[in-house]
Structure formats: structure tokens, C-alpha cells
Scaffold this active site. Structure first.
Site, PDB file in Angstrom:
ATOM      1  N   ILE A 162       0.836  -1.196   0.000  1.00 29.39           N
ATOM      2  CA  ILE A 162       0.000   0.000   0.000  1.00 29.39           C
ATOM      3  C   ILE A 162       0.871   1.246   0.000  1.00 29.39           C
ATOM      4  O   ILE A 162       0.559   2.234  -0.671  1.00 29.39           O
ATOM      5  CB  ILE A 162      -0.951  -0.018   1.208  1.00 29.39           C
ATOM      6  CG1 ILE A 162      -1.941  -1.184   1.086  1.00 29.39           C
ATOM      7  CG2 ILE A 162      -1.714   1.302   1.317  1.00 29.39           C
ATOM      8  CD1 ILE A 162      -2.813  -1.386   2.306  1.00 29.39           C
TER       9      ILE A 162
ATOM     10  N   TYR B 189      -7.619   0.366  10.058  1.00 29.57           N
ATOM     11  CA  TYR B 189      -8.524  -0.677   9.565  1.00 29.57           C
ATOM     12  C   TYR B 189      -9.694  -0.784  10.539  1.00 29.57           C
ATOM     13  O   TYR B 189      -9.557  -0.491  11.730  1.00 29.57           O
ATOM     14  CB  TYR B 189      -7.762  -2.005   9.456  1.00 29.57           C
ATOM     15  CG  TYR B 189      -8.613  -3.187   9.070  1.00 29.57           C
ATOM     16  CD1 TYR B 189      -9.360  -3.171   7.891  1.00 29.57           C
ATOM     17  CD2 TYR B 189      -8.674  -4.311   9.882  1.00 29.57           C
ATOM     18  CE1 TYR B 189     -10.153  -4.251   7.542  1.00 29.57           C
ATOM     19  CE2 TYR B 189      -9.457  -5.401   9.541  1.00 29.57           C
ATOM     20  CZ  TYR B 189     -10.199  -5.359   8.367  1.00 29.57           C
ATOM     21  OH  TYR B 189     -10.986  -6.428   8.015  1.00 29.57           O
TER      22      TYR B 189
ATOM     23  N   TYR C 170      -7.791 -10.959  13.782  1.00 26.79           N
ATOM     24  CA  TYR C 170      -7.044  -9.696  13.743  1.00 26.79           C
ATOM     25  C   TYR C 170      -6.425  -9.399  15.110  1.00 26.79           C
ATOM     26  O   TYR C 170      -5.381  -8.764  15.208  1.00 26.79           O
ATOM     27  CB  TYR C 170      -7.965  -8.565  13.294  1.00 26.79           C
ATOM     28  CG  TYR C 170      -7.241  -7.367  12.738  1.00 26.79           C
ATOM     29  CD1 TYR C 170      -6.363  -7.496  11.665  1.00 26.79           C
ATOM     30  CD2 TYR C 170      -7.432  -6.104  13.274  1.00 26.79           C
ATOM     31  CE1 TYR C 170      -5.696  -6.397  11.153  1.00 26.79           C
ATOM     32  CE2 TYR C 170      -6.783  -4.995  12.773  1.00 26.79           C
ATOM     33  CZ  TYR C 170      -5.912  -5.149  11.712  1.00 26.79           C
ATOM     34  OH  TYR C 170      -5.257  -4.052  11.210  1.00 26.79           O
TER      35      TYR C 170
ATOM     36  N   ILE D  98      -6.894  -5.219   1.623  1.00 28.56           N
ATOM     37  CA  ILE D  98      -6.302  -5.168   0.293  1.00 28.56           C
ATOM     38  C   ILE D  98      -5.289  -6.298   0.179  1.00 28.56           C
ATOM     39  O   ILE D  98      -4.533  -6.561   1.123  1.00 28.56           O
ATOM     40  CB  ILE D  98      -5.623  -3.805   0.039  1.00 28.56           C
ATOM     41  CG1 ILE D  98      -6.690  -2.700  -0.028  1.00 28.56           C
ATOM     42  CG2 ILE D  98      -4.804  -3.821  -1.253  1.00 28.56           C
ATOM     43  CD1 ILE D  98      -6.120  -1.306  -0.165  1.00 28.56           C
TER      44      ILE D  98
ATOM     45  N   THR E  11      -2.158  -7.776  -0.203  1.00 29.15           N
ATOM     46  CA  THR E  11      -0.720  -7.514  -0.208  1.00 29.15           C
ATOM     47  C   THR E  11      -0.046  -8.753   0.370  1.00 29.15           C
ATOM     48  O   THR E  11      -0.706  -9.635   0.933  1.00 29.15           O
ATOM     49  CB  THR E  11      -0.357  -6.290   0.651  1.00 29.15           C
ATOM     50  OG1 THR E  11      -0.676  -6.575   2.024  1.00 29.15           O
ATOM     51  CG2 THR E  11      -1.118  -5.046   0.199  1.00 29.15           C
TER      52      THR E  11
END
Length: 260
Positions: free
Chosen positions: A20, A146, A156, A192, A194
Site C-alpha cells: 500500500i 482498519y 485480527y 487489500i 498484499t
């Protein structure tokens, strides 16, 4: 002429061309910003230099944000090249892979908790503290968050706590630095794809859920985040500070999608 003409901006956290941070760097470059890059370890040095060359970036400096002296050296070297500058992108987070899966309470340790918050949250204000004297009036400091900071996302875990701390950092930093004309904001994007995102267990499931619940039913891209970052680094956004800007297709406001 881009809207970041004559702006000098440091970008941290670049690890590869899919990151990012590099997407943000490309968006800043497109608007004619002058950039500097920092990198964490020698393992990343050659890759970051390659990416710097791609965008014509002349300043590439190592920095370990867990070390205050390393942060001070970063901005000492920046000051020798630029004297003053217009802000930085904080795209730095860390959690051991074993902290991104399973039962949060069972897996967390005091050491891991401390290290994750140090690197992922304290580093933002630590960098601001170290460079405050060389930031121009009108500078913009930007970090990445996030929705796991506000809502529970399976696996998470401690990163959710770190992002909550980071978002609170944004507000208190904005309050302290506003009188100097310095703005502080965060972008909270959808997941996203990555390389680092795949350290989170069941990441694809999280990605698919977020996409299906977004109002436009689209994946958020690195380009989406980069364009928002460019705006927030520019004078076009001079009235925005202390904010968490969502780039998630409306996912954060959605209780139930139209297709459910």
C-alpha cells in the site's frame, strides 16, 4: 502541474511493488510531489532502492522505528537534504504471525502486546515528535488503519488494539499540532491483497465478506487508497484534520447488503 507540486513528503513502510505504501508513493509522484523513502532492514534495501529508482526518488534512508535514535537519524538526514518538508506517510505495522490467528486471550503475551503497539502505534507519534521542528506549516501526517480498530474481526486480535491506539493517536496529535498548522489523519481501508495481509488467518474469507457488504460491491484497490492519500497530503484538504477517512466502499456503515 500536479496538486502536490513543491511538496516534499517522506513515505515509510514500502516493502515491495504491491505494498500500500508504494501505491501511495505512486499517487503522490503522479501529482508531482518530491519523495523520500525509508526502509526497515537491509533485507529490504535493494528492493526499496529499485522502487525508488522507478519513481526518480533520490533520498532513501534506513530507519528502525522501534529505536528512537534511528528515528532521530532519519530526520537528521532528511534535514540535510531538504532542510524542511511537508509531511510523511506512516505505513508501518507489525505483529508476529502467531498473534494473527486463534484465541486472542490465550495467545497474547505481555512482550508481544508491547512490541505490536510500539511499532504499530507509538512509532507514528514518535516520528512526529522527532521531526516536528522541521515540518512546514501546512504539513500533513497520514497513517493507515482498519475497521478492526472498532469492530471485532476474527484473527485480527492484537492488531485491532494497536489500530484503536493509532486512531486515538491521530486525534490527540491533531490537537497538539494544529496550532502549528500541521494536520494529522488516518485512512481506514477495506482489506487489500498484499503480501503481508496473508499473514492473517482466513484473510480471503475476510476479503470476500468485506466486498460483498460494500455498497458498490467492489474490491478497494491500492490506487483508491493512494488517490485519497494524495488528496489528504495536499492543500485541497486543509480543512480536514483529526479524522479517520474510510476508503471501503461504504462497508463501515453497512449492517446488511442489498443482496442479503
Amino acid at each position: 502541474m500536479g496538486f502536490l507540486e513543491e511538496k516534499k513528503i517522506l513515505v515509510t513502510g514500502i516493502s515491495n511493488k504491491y505494498s500500500i505504501a508504494f501505491g501511495i508513493a505512486k499517487a503522490l509522484h503522479k501529482q508531482n510531489a518530491t519523495l523520500a523513502f525509508s526502509y526497515h532492514t537491509d533485507r529490504l534495501k535493494n528492493k526499496v532502492y529499485e522502487l525508488a529508482k522507478e519513481l526518480g526518488v533520490k533520498i532513501v534512508i534506513p530507519c528502525d522505528v522501534s529505536d528512537d535514535n534511528s528515528i532521530k537519524r532519519l530526520f537528521f538526514n532528511i534535514s540535510k537534504k531538504w532542510i524542511t518538508f511537508d509531511g510523511f506517510i506512516h505505513s508501518i505495522a507489525f505483529a508476529p504471525k502467531n498473534q494473527l490467528s486463534g484465541d486472542y486471550v490465550s495467545s497474547i503475551t505481555r512482550l508481544d502486546f508491547s512490541n505490536v503497539l510500539d511499532v504499530s502505534s507509538y512509532s507514528f507519534v514518535g516520528m512526529a515528535k522527532a521531526c516536528r521542528s522541521i515540518l512546514k506549516k501546512g504539513s500533513s501526517l497520514l497513517t493507515l488503519s482498519y475497521i478492526g480498530s472498532k469492530k471485532v474481526v476474527p484473527n485480527y486480535n492484537v492488531m485491532g488494539i494497536a489500530k484503536a491506539s493509532l486512531e486515538s493517536n491521530v486525534r490527540y496529535m491533531a490537537s497538539c499540532m494544529g496550532l502549528n498548522g500541521i494536520r494529522v489523519n488516518a485512512i481506514s481501508s477495506s482489506p487489500i491483497k498484499t503480501l503481508s495481509s496473508y499473514h492473517i488467518k482466513n484473510f480471503k474469507k475476510i476479503l470476500n465478506h468485506t466486498t460483498s457488504r460494500s455498497l458498490n460491491n467492489n474490491l478497494t484497490t491500492v490506487e483508491d487508497v493512494g488517490n485519497t492519500a494524495a488528496f489528504l497530503c495536499s492543500d485541497l484538504s486543509k480543512g480536514i484534520t483529526g479524522q479517520i477517512i474510510y476508503v471501503d466502499g461504504g462497508f463501515n456503515i453497512t449492517a446488511m447488503s442489498n443482496s442479503e
